[in-house]
Write a protein that holds these residues in place. Structure first.
Motif, mmCIF file in Angstrom:
data_model
loop_
_atom_site.group_PDB
_atom_site.id
_atom_site.type_symbol
_atom_site.label_atom_id
_atom_site.label_comp_id
_atom_site.label_asym_id
_atom_site.label_seq_id
_atom_site.Cartn_x
_atom_site.Cartn_y
_atom_site.Cartn_z
ATOM 1 N N GLN A 42 -1.253 9.449 -2.759
ATOM 2 C CA GLN A 42 -2.229 8.439 -2.380
ATOM 3 C C GLN A 42 -3.614 9.046 -2.209
ATOM 4 O O GLN A 42 -4.621 8.425 -2.532
ATOM 5 C CB GLN A 42 -1.810 7.726 -1.089
ATOM 6 C CG GLN A 42 -0.776 6.644 -1.297
ATOM 7 C CD GLN A 42 0.524 7.205 -1.840
ATOM 8 O OE1 GLN A 42 1.052 8.196 -1.362
ATOM 9 N NE2 GLN A 42 1.039 6.578 -2.876
ATOM 10 N N GLN A 112 4.760 1.725 3.397
ATOM 11 C CA GLN A 112 3.714 0.982 2.685
ATOM 12 C C GLN A 112 2.395 1.046 3.450
ATOM 13 O O GLN A 112 1.332 1.225 2.854
ATOM 14 C CB GLN A 112 4.132 -0.464 2.461
ATOM 15 C CG GLN A 112 5.222 -0.628 1.439
ATOM 16 C CD GLN A 112 5.707 -2.067 1.329
ATOM 17 O OE1 GLN A 112 5.163 -2.970 1.950
ATOM 18 N NE2 GLN A 112 6.734 -2.281 0.522
ATOM 19 N N ASP A 115 0.923 4.496 2.939
ATOM 20 C CA ASP A 115 0.379 4.639 1.585
ATOM 21 C C ASP A 115 -0.966 3.930 1.443
ATOM 22 O O ASP A 115 -1.933 4.503 0.935
ATOM 23 C CB ASP A 115 1.369 4.105 0.549
ATOM 24 C CG ASP A 115 2.622 4.947 0.435
ATOM 25 O OD1 ASP A 115 2.673 6.052 1.017
ATOM 26 O OD2 ASP A 115 3.574 4.489 -0.240
ATOM 27 N N VAL A 116 -1.030 2.698 1.894
ATOM 28 C CA VAL A 116 -2.270 1.921 1.797
ATOM 29 C C VAL A 116 -3.354 2.544 2.674
ATOM 30 O O VAL A 116 -4.513 2.653 2.270
ATOM 31 C CB VAL A 116 -2.015 0.441 2.181
ATOM 32 C CG1 VAL A 116 -3.314 -0.327 2.348
ATOM 33 C CG2 VAL A 116 -1.131 -0.227 1.136
ATOM 34 N N GLU A 119 -4.645 5.958 0.953
ATOM 35 C CA GLU A 119 -5.428 5.718 -0.260
ATOM 36 C C GLU A 119 -6.722 4.977 0.047
ATOM 37 O O GLU A 119 -7.790 5.326 -0.456
ATOM 38 C CB GLU A 119 -4.606 4.945 -1.288
ATOM 39 C CG GLU A 119 -5.295 4.847 -2.633
ATOM 40 C CD GLU A 119 -4.409 4.320 -3.735
ATOM 41 O OE1 GLU A 119 -4.943 3.643 -4.626
ATOM 42 O OE2 GLU A 119 -3.189 4.584 -3.712
ATOM 43 N N GLY A 120 -6.640 3.964 0.884
ATOM 44 C CA GLY A 120 -7.828 3.190 1.216
ATOM 45 C C GLY A 120 -8.851 3.992 1.983
ATOM 46 O O GLY A 120 -10.051 3.943 1.686
#
Length: 175
Positions: A42, A112, A115-116, A119-120
């Motif tokens: 990510q 999840q 991961d978000v 990456e964000g």
């Protein structure tokens, strides 16, 4: 010193929660390594997204970033059991309602979220002027397996935590 700053920037890019914590977060070397190994795909994707507009067409991230992220993602399941408590620590979820909510999420939902989040946050926090150095660092690290890359980044975090001037709000626990 410039190389050290680039390594510190890379470490902070891979573990963004540590960079934004109000108080230093204490992770063991094993926790930091597992968290970084889990978050590498990510972080690479977030870095590639953030830097794509400023990197030349021949840059490593533009040509091979998604391939590297996919290769590293193949081992994420192996790192999650140790990365999960470290991720919760980086969120500052030591106690209270937020901690209980985070801990009570089903494992798939928490993954999840992690991961978000990674990456964000990486795609928002990287300074565009550092993209060329991050691209080079990721290119240099790319032949390594995820555990070696993560171990090197965790080592960089340890060194950065004792640097003057301080490079982010990171700390590895003693012992």
């Amino acid at each position: 010193m410039k190389g050290f700053v680039t390594a510190g920037t890379l470490a902070l890019a891979f573990v963004p929660g540590l960079a934004s914590a109000a108080e230093p977060v204490c992770l063991t070397q094993a926790e930091a390594t597992s968290l970084v190994a889990y978050a590498l795909p990510q972080a690479i994707n977030g870095t590639a997204k953030r830097c794509s507009a400023v990197l030349p067409a021949g840059a490593f991230l533009r040509q091979h970033g998604s391939e590297l992220a996919t290769r590293y993602a193949g081992q994420k399941d192996k790192y999650w059991p140790q990365a999960k408590p470290a991720f919760i620590k980086t969120l500052g979820a030591d106690g209270g309602d937020a901690a209980n909510l985070t801990r009570s999420l089903p494992d798939d939902s928490l993954r999840q979220l992690a991961d978000v989040f990674v990456e964000g946050l990486v795609s928002q926090r990287i300074a565009l002027k550092s993209c060329d150095k991050l691209d080079l660092a990721i290119d240099l690290l790319s032949p390594l397996p995820p555990e070696n890359t993560a171990g090197l980044i965790a080592l960089t975090m340890e060194v950065a935590s004792t640097a003057e001037p301080q490079v982010g709000k990171i700390a590895l626990c003693k012992g």
